[in-house]
Structure formats: C-alpha cells, structure tokens
Design a protein around this motif. Structure first.
Motif, PDB file in Angstrom:
ATOM      1  N   GLU A  46       0.837  -1.203   0.000  1.00  0.00           N
ATOM      2  CA  GLU A  46       0.000   0.000   0.000  1.00  0.00           C
ATOM      3  C   GLU A  46       0.872   1.252   0.000  1.00  0.00           C
ATOM      4  OE1 GLU A  46      -3.400   2.395  -0.053  1.00  0.00           O
ATOM      5  OE2 GLU A  46      -3.095   0.286  -0.541  1.00  0.00           O
ATOM      6  N   HIS A  47       1.944   1.237   0.783  1.00  0.00           N
ATOM      7  CA  HIS A  47       2.869   2.375   0.822  1.00  0.00           C
ATOM      8  C   HIS A  47       3.467   2.614  -0.564  1.00  0.00           C
ATOM      9  CE1 HIS A  47       5.846   5.159   2.368  1.00  0.00           C
ATOM     10  NE2 HIS A  47       6.771   4.457   1.754  1.00  0.00           N
ATOM     11  N   LEU A  48       3.854   1.555  -1.262  1.00  0.00           N
ATOM     12  CA  LEU A  48       4.417   1.677  -2.601  1.00  0.00           C
ATOM     13  C   LEU A  48       3.390   2.230  -3.582  1.00  0.00           C
ATOM     14  CD1 LEU A  48       6.777   1.266  -4.532  1.00  0.00           C
ATOM     15  CD2 LEU A  48       6.022  -1.100  -4.822  1.00  0.00           C
ATOM     16  N   ARG A  49       2.131   1.763  -3.480  1.00  0.00           N
ATOM     17  CA  ARG A  49       1.070   2.273  -4.358  1.00  0.00           C
ATOM     18  C   ARG A  49       0.867   3.766  -4.142  1.00  0.00           C
ATOM     19  NH1 ARG A  49      -1.339  -2.901  -3.671  1.00  0.00           N
ATOM     20  NH2 ARG A  49      -2.397  -2.285  -1.776  1.00  0.00           N
ATOM     21  N   VAL A  50       0.824   4.197  -2.875  1.00  0.00           N
ATOM     22  CA  VAL A  50       0.631   5.613  -2.566  1.00  0.00           C
ATOM     23  C   VAL A  50       1.815   6.432  -3.081  1.00  0.00           C
ATOM     24  CG1 VAL A  50       0.488   7.289  -0.673  1.00  0.00           C
ATOM     25  CG2 VAL A  50      -0.913   5.219  -0.621  1.00  0.00           C
ATOM     26  N   LYS A  51       3.022   5.934  -2.875  1.00  0.00           N
ATOM     27  CA  LYS A  51       4.224   6.633  -3.344  1.00  0.00           C
ATOM     28  C   LYS A  51       4.203   6.774  -4.870  1.00  0.00           C
ATOM     29  CE  LYS A  51       9.257   6.424  -2.980  1.00  0.00           C
ATOM     30  NZ  LYS A  51      10.389   5.686  -2.422  1.00  0.00           N
ATOM     31  N   THR A  52       3.822   5.704  -5.573  1.00  0.00           N
ATOM     32  CA  THR A  52       3.743   5.735  -7.031  1.00  0.00           C
ATOM     33  C   THR A  52       2.686   6.728  -7.495  1.00  0.00           C
ATOM     34  OG1 THR A  52       4.454   3.423  -7.140  1.00  0.00           O
ATOM     35  CG2 THR A  52       3.354   4.305  -9.093  1.00  0.00           C
ATOM     36  N   LEU A  53       1.534   6.731  -6.834  1.00  0.00           N
ATOM     37  CA  LEU A  53       0.461   7.664  -7.183  1.00  0.00           C
ATOM     38  C   LEU A  53       0.898   9.106  -6.955  1.00  0.00           C
ATOM     39  CD1 LEU A  53      -2.416   8.174  -8.100  1.00  0.00           C
ATOM     40  CD2 LEU A  53      -3.166   7.797  -5.746  1.00  0.00           C
ATOM     41  N   ARG A  54       1.559   9.370  -5.836  1.00  0.00           N
ATOM     42  CA  ARG A  54       2.042  10.733  -5.561  1.00  0.00           C
ATOM     43  C   ARG A  54       3.042  11.187  -6.626  1.00  0.00           C
ATOM     44  NH1 ARG A  54       2.538  10.123   0.957  1.00  0.00           N
ATOM     45  NH2 ARG A  54       0.386  10.675   1.403  1.00  0.00           N
ATOM     46  N   CYS A  55       3.897  10.297  -7.055  1.00  0.00           N
ATOM     47  CA  CYS A  55       4.877  10.615  -8.088  1.00  0.00           C
ATOM     48  C   CYS A  55       4.163  10.937  -9.404  1.00  0.00           C
ATOM     49  CB  CYS A  55       5.844   9.450  -8.269  1.00  0.00           C
ATOM     50  SG  CYS A  55       7.152   9.753  -9.457  1.00  0.00           S
ATOM     51  N   ALA A  56       3.160  10.140  -9.760  1.00  0.00           N
ATOM     52  CA  ALA A  56       2.409  10.377 -10.991  1.00  0.00           C
ATOM     53  C   ALA A  56       1.670  11.712 -10.923  1.00  0.00           C
ATOM     54  CB  ALA A  56       1.421   9.231 -11.233  1.00  0.00           C
ATOM     55  N   ILE A  57       1.102  12.028  -9.765  1.00  0.00           N
ATOM     56  CA  ILE A  57       0.405  13.305  -9.598  1.00  0.00           C
ATOM     57  C   ILE A  57       1.391  14.460  -9.736  1.00  0.00           C
ATOM     58  CG2 ILE A  57      -0.786  14.778  -7.927  1.00  0.00           C
ATOM     59  CD1 ILE A  57      -2.149  12.166  -6.898  1.00  0.00           C
ATOM     60  N   GLY A  60       2.221  14.959 -13.318  1.00  0.00           N
ATOM     61  CA  GLY A  60       1.100  15.588 -14.014  1.00  0.00           C
ATOM     62  C   GLY A  60       0.989  17.074 -13.710  1.00  0.00           C
ATOM     63  N   VAL A  61       1.182  17.437 -12.455  1.00  0.00           N
ATOM     64  CA  VAL A  61       1.120  18.847 -12.067  1.00  0.00           C
ATOM     65  C   VAL A  61       2.246  19.625 -12.748  1.00  0.00           C
ATOM     66  CG1 VAL A  61       1.386  20.444 -10.127  1.00  0.00           C
ATOM     67  CG2 VAL A  61      -0.116  18.460  -9.902  1.00  0.00           C
ATOM     68  N   THR A  62       3.438  19.052 -12.774  1.00  0.00           N
ATOM     69  CA  THR A  62       4.571  19.699 -13.448  1.00  0.00           C
ATOM     70  C   THR A  62       4.275  19.885 -14.929  1.00  0.00           C
ATOM     71  OG1 THR A  62       6.151  18.781 -11.872  1.00  0.00           O
ATOM     72  CG2 THR A  62       7.039  19.509 -13.988  1.00  0.00           C
ATOM     73  N   ASP A  63       3.776  18.841 -15.575  1.00  0.00           N
ATOM     74  CA  ASP A  63       3.414  18.953 -16.992  1.00  0.00           C
ATOM     75  C   ASP A  63       2.365  20.033 -17.209  1.00  0.00           C
ATOM     76  OD1 ASP A  63       5.191  16.973 -17.715  1.00  0.00           O
ATOM     77  OD2 ASP A  63       3.671  15.391 -17.869  1.00  0.00           O
ATOM     78  N   VAL A  69       0.516  19.883 -21.943  1.00  0.00           N
ATOM     79  CA  VAL A  69      -0.775  19.197 -21.953  1.00  0.00           C
ATOM     80  C   VAL A  69      -1.528  19.587 -23.221  1.00  0.00           C
ATOM     81  CG1 VAL A  69      -0.969  19.079 -19.448  1.00  0.00           C
ATOM     82  CG2 VAL A  69      -1.904  21.032 -20.650  1.00  0.00           C
ATOM     83  N   MET A  70      -2.516  18.809 -23.544  1.00  0.00           N
ATOM     84  CA  MET A  70      -3.397  19.183 -24.653  1.00  0.00           C
ATOM     85  C   MET A  70      -4.822  18.813 -24.268  1.00  0.00           C
ATOM     86  SD  MET A  70      -2.201  16.356 -27.432  1.00  0.00           S
ATOM     87  CE  MET A  70      -3.461  15.269 -28.008  1.00  0.00           C
ATOM     88  N   GLU A  71      -5.741  19.645 -24.657  1.00  0.00           N
ATOM     89  CA  GLU A  71      -7.148  19.375 -24.382  1.00  0.00           C
ATOM     90  C   GLU A  71      -7.742  18.666 -25.584  1.00  0.00           C
ATOM     91  OE1 GLU A  71      -9.539  22.559 -22.845  1.00  0.00           O
ATOM     92  OE2 GLU A  71      -7.776  23.505 -21.937  1.00  0.00           O
TER      93      GLU A  71
END
Length: 95
Positions: A46-57, A60-63, A69-71
C-alpha cells in the motif's frame, strides 16, 4: 515446551480465522505467527502504491504548469487511444 495462551481482540481474531491454511501451515498458531508478516507485506504494498500515485500526480502537475498538456474531446481521445494501440501492437510485433 509449555503452552502459552494468547487472547486476541476481534480484528486479529478475524484475520487469523479468515485465513486458509496453506500446505505448510498445520494449525492456527502457525497462521497466527504468519499473520503479522502478511499485514506488514500488505502495508508495504500500500505504501508503494501511494508513493507511485504521488509521483504520478507530481509529474502531471509539473506537466500542467509547464504547458505540456493538450485538451481533447471524447472523439479525439478515442482516436488517440486507437493510435497508441496500433503503435504498441506494431512495437510488440517487431520484437
């Protein structure tokens, strides 16, 4: 060896009774010995899943803040997914 009596609260009791004996578990005490390790493993996953999700977020925020990004609407999304699917199929056929 003398026997020890351990009284479990409802939660550990349910965890242990809900487990199925594996081939190498002969009795409830062996399941009880393994249960904390199973819980630790689940917590680590679960800790790894949360860490991976935070990294992906964060990515995405940086992008988003840097304009990478494109709409697109639903039809464009479907076309993009089809294009990606074809590319993946093509790449996997070349291996």
């Amino acid at each position: 060896m003398s026997a020890k009596r351990i009284v479990l609260s409802d939660t550990p009791d349910r965890l242990i009774k809900g487990r199925h004996f594996s081939d190498n578990q002969q009795n409830i005490s062996e399941v009880a010995d393994e249960t904390p390790h199973s819980v630790e493993q689940l917590e680590a996953q679960e800790h790894l899943r949360v860490k991976t999700l935070r990294c992906a977020i964060a990515t995405g925020v940086t992008d988003l803040t840097q304009g990478r990004v494109m709409e697109i609407d639903g039809e464009q999304l479907e076309q993009l997914m089809t294009k990606i699917g074809r590319r993946v199929t093509s790449l996997s056929n070349h291996r």
